[in-house]
Design an enzyme around this catalytic site. Structure first.
Site, short mmCIF file in Angstrom:
data_model
loop_
_atom_site.label_atom_id
_atom_site.label_comp_id
_atom_site.label_asym_id
_atom_site.label_seq_id
_atom_site.Cartn_x
_atom_site.Cartn_y
_atom_site.Cartn_z
N SER A 109 0.83 -1.17 0.16
CA SER A 109 0.05 -0.05 0.02
C SER A 109 0.89 1.47 -0.12
O SER A 109 2.02 1.27 0.50
CB SER A 109 -0.66 -0.13 1.21
OG SER A 109 -1.20 1.15 1.74
N TYR A 116 -1.80 -0.86 10.61
CA TYR A 116 -2.02 -1.32 9.28
C TYR A 116 -0.82 -0.81 8.43
O TYR A 116 -0.34 -1.82 7.79
CB TYR A 116 -3.13 -0.56 8.80
CG TYR A 116 -3.51 -0.84 7.25
CD1 TYR A 116 -3.69 -2.01 6.79
CD2 TYR A 116 -3.13 0.15 6.34
CE1 TYR A 116 -3.72 -2.28 5.42
CE2 TYR A 116 -3.25 0.05 5.03
CZ TYR A 116 -3.43 -1.22 4.49
OH TYR A 116 -3.46 -1.43 3.28
N LYS A 129 2.18 -3.34 6.54
CA LYS A 129 2.58 -3.51 4.91
C LYS A 129 4.10 -3.27 4.68
O LYS A 129 4.89 -3.89 4.19
CB LYS A 129 1.82 -2.40 4.33
CG LYS A 129 0.40 -2.73 4.20
CD LYS A 129 0.20 -3.99 3.46
CE LYS A 129 -1.25 -4.41 3.56
NZ LYS A 129 -1.48 -5.96 3.17
#
Ligand code: UDP
Length: 342
Positions: free
Chosen positions: A124, A149, A153
Site C-alpha cells: 500500500s 495497518y 505493510k
C-alpha cells in the site's frame, strides 16, 4: 497455471480472479470469509463462464494451509488476505499484527518447504507515510508508518524481501494507491461485511440513503481546496497489474531481489474533487459536511508510475469518472438485491 489467490473473495481478490481467468490462468481461491461473502464466487462464475475453486481456510492456521499445499500444485500466489481498516488497526493493533504478519509468515514458510515460486504481495502507498516530495516513486524512502495497518505493510515487504533472498524464489510487492470502483458488469464490487470507511463507498452509500450525511475529514490541509489529495485507481486496473506481475515472473524476466511497483494513475485528486465528479457523473446531490481531520490521514500522496509502465508494461486505463460510475452502478445493484431479499 495454478495461481493461489488468498483473500480471493474480497474486493481486489475477486476482481483479480476475473482478470486471471480472462487471461488463461487457473485461480484457486482461499479465504476465511472474515470480511467477504461466498456468493461472490457465483458472481465471478457468471462473469467469466468458468467454475471457480474455493477453500475456506484461515492462513493463520499453518496445518490447514499445509494440507492445502500437499494437494494443490501452486505455481504462483497473489496474497491479498489481510485486515485493512486503518482506524480499526489503531484501536486493535495486535489483531492486525497477529493476522497480517502470521498469515504471511505461514505462507512463506510453506513456500520454502514446498519449494514454490512467484509470490505477489499486496502492499500500500501507506508505506510512504507523510512525504513532502510528490509524486512518490519506489525509490522514495519509506516514511513513518501512520498506523499499525501501514506498519504491517512495511514489515510485510521486509519479511518478503528477506525470504526471497534466503529461499531463492521470485516475488514482488505491489503498492496500491486508492483502489475504487467495480467491475463493469456490476456483478461484483466492494462488498465487505464491515461498514466501509473508504471515501468512494462512503459516497455511494450516502447517495443511496444508507447514510444520512457524509463527513469530509479536514479542510485546512495545504492542498488546492484544503482537503486531502489521493491517487484513486480503478480496481480493474489494479487487477490487470497483478496478472502482468505474474506473467513477468513466470516468464523469468525477474533477476533481482523483490521488485516493487506503484499502482496508481499518477494523478492526485482532492476529496472535494471526487465528490464533485460523483455528482456530475451520476446527477446525484450529495449531503456532506466539513469535519475535523481524521487521525492517521496523510495530507497528500500520489504515484510516480514510471516503473510499472516500463517494466510491467502496465498503465491505468480508467479515470475518476469511470471509478465513480462503476461504484454507483454497483451500489444501485446492491440496493435492488437487498430490496428483493426483503
Ligand atoms: N474521507 C473523507 N470522508 C470519509 C472517508 C474518507 O473525507 O467518510 C477522506 C479521507 O480523510 C482521505 C480520503 O478521503 O483524505 C481517502 O480516504 P480513504 O479512507 O478512502 O483512503 P486512505 O487514503 O485513507 O487509505
Amino acid at each position: 497455471m495454478n495461481v493461489l489467490v488468498t483473500g480471493g473473495t474480497g474486493y481486489i481478490g475477486s476482481h483479480t480472479t476475473v482478470e486471471l481467468i480472462n487471461r488463461g490462468y487457473t485461480p484457486i481461491l482461499v479465504d476465511n470469509l472474515s470480511n467477504s461473502r461466498e456468493e461472490v464466487i457465483q458472481a465471478i462464475e457468471k462473469i467469466t463462464g468458468k467454475g471457480v475453486t474455493f477453500f475456506n481456510i484461515d492462513l493463520c492456521n499453518r496445518s490447514e494451509l499445509k494440507k492445502f499445499f500437499e494437494v494443490y500444485k501452486i505455481e504462483a500466489t497473489i496474497h491479498f488476505a489481510a485486515f485493512k481498516a486503518v482506524g480499526e488497526s489503531v484501536d486493535f493493533p495486535l489483531k492486525y499484527y497477529r493476522n497480517n504478519i502470521q498469515s504471511l509468515v505461514n505462507l512463506l514458510d510453506l513456500y520454502n518447504e514446498f519449494g514454490l515460486d512467484n509470490f505477489v504481495f499486496s502492499s500500500s502507498c501507506s508505506v510512504y507515510g507523510q512525504n513532502d516530495e510528490q509524486p512518490v516513486s519506489e525509490s522514495t524512502p519509506l516514511g513513518k508508518a501512520e498506523s499499525p495497518y501501514a506498519f504491517t505493510k512495511q514489515i510485510g515487504e521486509k519479511i518478503l524481501s528477506d525470504s526471497i533472498r534466503a529461499y531463492k524464489f521470485k516475488g514482488c510487492s505491489l503498492r496500491y494507491f486508492n483502489p475504487a470502483g467495480s467491475h463493469e458488469s456490476a456483478l461484483i464490487g466492494e462488498y465487505p461485511l464491515q461498514a466501509p470507511t473508504n471515501l468512494v463507498p462512503v459516497i455511494t452509500q450516502t447517495a443511496i440513503g444508507k447514510r444520512k450525511k457524509m463527513q469530509v475529514f479536514g479542510s485546512d490541509y495545504n492542498t488546492p481546496d484544503g482537503t486531502c489529495v489521493r491517487d484513486y485507481i480503478h480496481v480493474m486496473d489494479i487487477a490487470s497489474a497483478h496478472v502482468d506481475a505474474i506473467t513477468r515472473m513466470a516468464g523469468g524476466k525477474v533477476n533481482q531481489d523483490m521488485e516493487i511497483f506503484n499502482l496508481g494513475t499518477g494523478q492526485g485528486n482532492t476529496v472535494l474533487e471526487v465528490i464533485k465528479t460523483f455528482e456530475k457523473v451520476t446527477g446525484q446531490k450529495l449531503s456532506y459536511e466539513m469535519s475535523p481531520r481524521r487521525p492517521g490521514d496523510v495530507e497528500k500522496v500520489y504515484a510516480d508510475t514510471g516503473l510499472a509502465n516500463s517494466l510491467l508494461g502496465w498503465k491505468a486505463l480508467r479515470n475518476l469518472e469511470d471509478i465513480v460510475k462503476t461504484a454507483w452502478d454497483w451500489e444501485k445493484k446492491l440496493s435492488e438485491a437487498n430490496k428483493s431479499i426483503a
